[in-house]
Design a protein around this motif. Structure first.
Motif, PDB file in Angstrom:
ATOM      1  N   SER A  17       0.505  -1.240   0.023  1.00 16.09           N
ATOM      2  CA  SER A  17       0.248   0.201   0.079  1.00 16.09           C
ATOM      3  C   SER A  17       0.685   1.375  -0.282  1.00 16.09           C
ATOM      4  O   SER A  17       0.162   2.432   0.286  1.00 16.09           O
ATOM      5  N   SER A  18       2.290   1.368   0.430  1.00 14.80           N
ATOM      6  CA  SER A  18       3.304   2.727  -0.151  1.00 14.80           C
ATOM      7  C   SER A  18       4.116   1.611  -0.323  1.00 14.80           C
ATOM      8  O   SER A  18       4.770   1.026  -0.490  1.00 14.80           O
ATOM      9  N   GLU A  19       5.131   3.197  -0.298  1.00 15.04           N
ATOM     10  CA  GLU A  19       6.675   2.469  -0.799  1.00 15.04           C
ATOM     11  C   GLU A  19       7.288   1.657  -0.349  1.00 15.04           C
ATOM     12  O   GLU A  19       8.291   1.024  -0.382  1.00 15.04           O
ATOM     13  N   VAL A  20       7.420   2.695   0.921  1.00 13.66           N
ATOM     14  CA  VAL A  20       8.599   1.764   2.443  1.00 13.66           C
ATOM     15  C   VAL A  20       7.413   0.249   2.587  1.00 13.66           C
ATOM     16  O   VAL A  20       8.277  -0.762   2.742  1.00 13.66           O
ATOM     17  N   GLU A  21       6.032   0.032   2.403  1.00 21.10           N
ATOM     18  CA  GLU A  21       5.732  -1.215   2.606  1.00 21.10           C
ATOM     19  C   GLU A  21       6.342  -1.823   1.472  1.00 21.10           C
ATOM     20  O   GLU A  21       7.112  -3.433   1.964  1.00 21.10           O
ATOM     21  N   VAL A  22       6.166  -1.552  -0.268  1.00 19.48           N
ATOM     22  CA  VAL A  22       6.832  -2.721  -1.087  1.00 19.48           C
ATOM     23  C   VAL A  22       8.480  -2.641  -0.079  1.00 19.48           C
ATOM     24  O   VAL A  22       9.288  -4.049  -0.830  1.00 19.48           O
ATOM     25  N   SER A  23       9.547  -1.640  -0.583  1.00 23.92           N
ATOM     26  CA  SER A  23      10.492  -1.546  -0.298  1.00 23.92           C
ATOM     27  C   SER A  23      11.141  -2.945   1.323  1.00 23.92           C
ATOM     28  O   SER A  23      12.002  -3.786   0.707  1.00 23.92           O
ATOM     29  N   GLU A  24      10.051  -2.726   2.342  1.00 24.95           N
ATOM     30  CA  GLU A  24      10.171  -3.876   2.958  1.00 24.95           C
ATOM     31  C   GLU A  24      10.853  -5.268   2.874  1.00 24.95           C
ATOM     32  O   GLU A  24      10.731  -6.387   2.829  1.00 24.95           O
ATOM     33  N   LYS A  25       8.749  -5.206   2.257  1.00 25.76           N
ATOM     34  CA  LYS A  25       8.168  -6.484   1.635  1.00 25.76           C
ATOM     35  C   LYS A  25       9.701  -7.192   0.765  1.00 25.76           C
ATOM     36  O   LYS A  25      10.016  -8.205   0.402  1.00 25.76           O
ATOM     37  N   LYS A  26       9.791  -6.098  -0.403  1.00 27.34           N
ATOM     38  CA  LYS A  26      11.450  -7.000  -1.573  1.00 27.34           C
ATOM     39  C   LYS A  26      12.385  -7.165  -0.764  1.00 27.34           C
ATOM     40  O   LYS A  26      12.814  -8.034  -1.184  1.00 27.34           O
ATOM     41  N   ASP A  27      12.954  -6.283   0.739  1.00 33.71           N
ATOM     42  CA  ASP A  27      14.295  -6.807   1.223  1.00 33.71           C
ATOM     43  C   ASP A  27      13.753  -8.565   1.735  1.00 33.71           C
ATOM     44  O   ASP A  27      14.493  -9.451   1.671  1.00 33.71           O
ATOM     45  N   ARG A  28      12.291  -8.485   2.070  1.00 34.58           N
ATOM     46  CA  ARG A  28      12.374  -9.837   2.891  1.00 34.58           C
ATOM     47  C   ARG A  28      12.467 -10.827   2.018  1.00 34.58           C
ATOM     48  O   ARG A  28      12.979 -12.305   1.677  1.00 34.58           O
ATOM     49  N   VAL A  29      12.305 -10.274   0.362  1.00 33.41           N
ATOM     50  CA  VAL A  29      11.971 -11.457  -0.303  1.00 33.41           C
ATOM     51  C   VAL A  29      13.544 -11.802  -0.904  1.00 33.41           C
ATOM     52  O   VAL A  29      13.970 -13.478  -1.216  1.00 33.41           O
ATOM     53  N   THR A  30      14.103 -10.882  -0.799  1.00 30.95           N
ATOM     54  CA  THR A  30      15.835 -11.121  -1.275  1.00 30.95           C
ATOM     55  C   THR A  30      16.538 -11.965  -0.461  1.00 30.95           C
ATOM     56  O   THR A  30      17.296 -12.559  -0.657  1.00 30.95           O
ATOM     57  N   ASP A  31      15.985 -11.450   1.043  1.00 32.62           N
ATOM     58  CA  ASP A  31      16.648 -12.425   1.989  1.00 32.62           C
ATOM     59  C   ASP A  31      16.711 -13.913   2.585  1.00 32.62           C
ATOM     60  O   ASP A  31      16.883 -15.397   1.880  1.00 32.62           O
ATOM     61  N   ALA A  32      14.540 -14.112   1.793  1.00 30.84           N
ATOM     62  CA  ALA A  32      13.918 -15.429   1.154  1.00 30.84           C
ATOM     63  C   ALA A  32      15.353 -16.256   0.279  1.00 30.84           C
ATOM     64  O   ALA A  32      15.632 -17.129   0.287  1.00 30.84           O
ATOM     65  N   LEU A  33      15.479 -15.169  -0.706  1.00 34.69           N
ATOM     66  CA  LEU A  33      15.728 -16.113  -1.524  1.00 34.69           C
ATOM     67  C   LEU A  33      17.749 -16.301  -1.747  1.00 34.69           C
ATOM     68  O   LEU A  33      17.928 -17.473  -1.925  1.00 34.69           O
ATOM     69  N   ASN A  34      17.900 -15.424  -1.317  1.00 38.41           N
ATOM     70  CA  ASN A  34      19.429 -15.691  -0.427  1.00 38.41           C
ATOM     71  C   ASN A  34      19.765 -16.784   0.165  1.00 38.41           C
ATOM     72  O   ASN A  34      20.244 -17.857   0.425  1.00 38.41           O
ATOM     73  N   ALA A  35      18.460 -17.409   1.424  1.00 40.99           N
ATOM     74  CA  ALA A  35      18.462 -17.859   1.905  1.00 40.99           C
ATOM     75  C   ALA A  35      18.962 -19.489   1.574  1.00 40.99           C
ATOM     76  O   ALA A  35      19.417 -19.981   1.671  1.00 40.99           O
ATOM     77  N   THR A  36      17.716 -19.802   0.022  1.00 40.15           N
ATOM     78  CA  THR A  36      16.910 -20.758  -0.212  1.00 40.15           C
ATOM     79  C   THR A  36      18.256 -20.959  -1.609  1.00 40.15           C
ATOM     80  O   THR A  36      18.500 -22.197  -1.126  1.00 40.15           O
TER      81      THR A  36
END
Length: 365
Positions: free
Chosen positions: A194-213
């Motif tokens: 719903s906001s740029e801050v939320e999108v940025s935070e979610k993208k960081d989580r996804v990036t962390d998950a990808l690196n962990a995978t």
């Protein structure tokens, strides 16, 4: 439709379409594949004009692009044309093979003057096509390559046969790498909010998950929540060392391995030492146990069944890096830190102008 990630990015930053991410992205694009260097403009003009007239982006992938060709492409890009020059991946015969793979993947032809395919005679129907392409300074990701399914499978079979027949380990590795890129897919993860801050935070989580995978795929997984490190400390219990100094270091390491599990329990408002003691008692020396503590629900569970896992690579590198830093600090004999400064308290704003009867506060400061 097929996808592929290849090494080799845009030749000049002038081709960037997204300045924030420093990427060049196009959809429904033509792909021109050339085996040699492109430095003379005249042979390129016919196909360049046709692609610009079509209104679709043109991706030029060649051994190298320089001189008047590069300057002309940059000039047209700055004027609004959808163009990008990309350096072909690999060297020598490996580069030629990679270009042929991309030709099959995109349904196009490789311009090869040596075999009679001349650049000035190339038409739009000879170009490859992609649904989407994303290019950085290092890599190119081809999405929805519109090559023929049967031709792609035949190409894969050919590469597999070559890999089986070759006696060179280097060539086999390169062939298997090409085969993996040709057969493997590329997933696209779309993140919204719903906001740029939320999108940025979610993208960081996804990036962390990808690196962990990726780390998990490389070396496997172990029980998470600090359990793997905790149980590995049991191996050190009966380890024999040469002297008392080494024994001190061993005890420090053993206690350090217990800290992650203790900290997670403490963060949940529990007594970490009690949780760790009970887990070690239940393990009874079995370092391969999957039993652990789920701090979220405050229960002892099978960590794999609960989905609480850590990549082996993450645990291993964390322990190795911590030991390296600790060893460095013990041998340097001194640590330099910045001395904290005594900053005076900030004066209250307003000076008392808007606070009746307190005008003298400014003098008290």
């Amino acid at each position: 439709w097929y996808q592929r990630r290849v090494h080799g990015g845009f030749i000049s930053p002038y081709f960037v379409t997204d300045a924030k991410k420093q990427t060049c992205e196009y959809e429904d694009a033509f792909v021109l594949l050339h085996e040699k260097k492109l430095s003379t403009l005249k042979p390129l003009i016919p196909i360049l004009e046709k692609s610009i007239q079509s209104g679709r982006p043109l991706i030029i992938i060649a051994e190298d692009i320089e001189g008047e060709v590069l300057s002309t492409l940059i000039l047209n890009r700055l004027r609004g044309s959808k163009l990008v020059a990309v350096k072909a991946p690999g060297f020598g015969d490996n580069r030629k093979a990679n270009l042929q793979d991309m030709a099959v993947l995109t349904g196009g032809k490789v311009v090869q003057p040596d075999v009679g395919i001349k650049l000035e005679e190339v038409d739009l129907q000879d170009l490859g096509q992609v649904g989407k392409i994303t290019i950085t300074k290092d890599d190119t990701v081809i999405l929805d390559g519109r090559g023929d399914k049967i031709e792609v499978e035949d190409r894969c079979d050919l590469i597999k046969t070559q890999a089986d027949q070759t006696e060179s380990n280097y060539e086999r590795d390169k062939l298997e790498e090409r085969l993996a890129k040709l057969k493997g897919g590329v997933a696209v993860i779309k993140v919204g909010g719903s906001s740029e801050v939320e999108v940025s935070e979610k993208k960081d989580r996804v990036t962390d998950a990808l690196n962990a995978t990726r780390a998990a795929v490389e070396e496997g997984v172990v029980p998470g929540g600090g359990m793997a490190l905790l149980y590995s400390s049991m191996i050190l219990k009966d380890l024999e060392v040469g002297n008392e100094v080494q024994k001190v270091g061993l005890n420090i390491l053993r206690k350090a391995l217990e800290v992650p599990a203790k900290t997670i329990a403490a963060n949940a408002g529990l007594e970490g030492a009690v949780i760790v003691g009970k887990l070690l008692e239940q393990a009874n020396g079995d370092t391969s146990t999957r039993r652990g503590f789920d701090a979220q629900v405050e229960e002892y569970v099978d960590m794999f069944d609960a989905g609480i896992i850590d990549p082996v690579k993450v645990c291993r590198t964390a322990l190795a890096d911590a030991a390296s830093v600790a060893g460095l600090l013990t041998t340097t004999e001194a640590v330099i830190v910045e001395e904290p400064k005594d900053e005076p308290a900030a004066p209250m704003g307003g000076g008392g102008g808007g606070m009746g009867g307190m005008g003298g506060m400014g003098g008290m400061m």
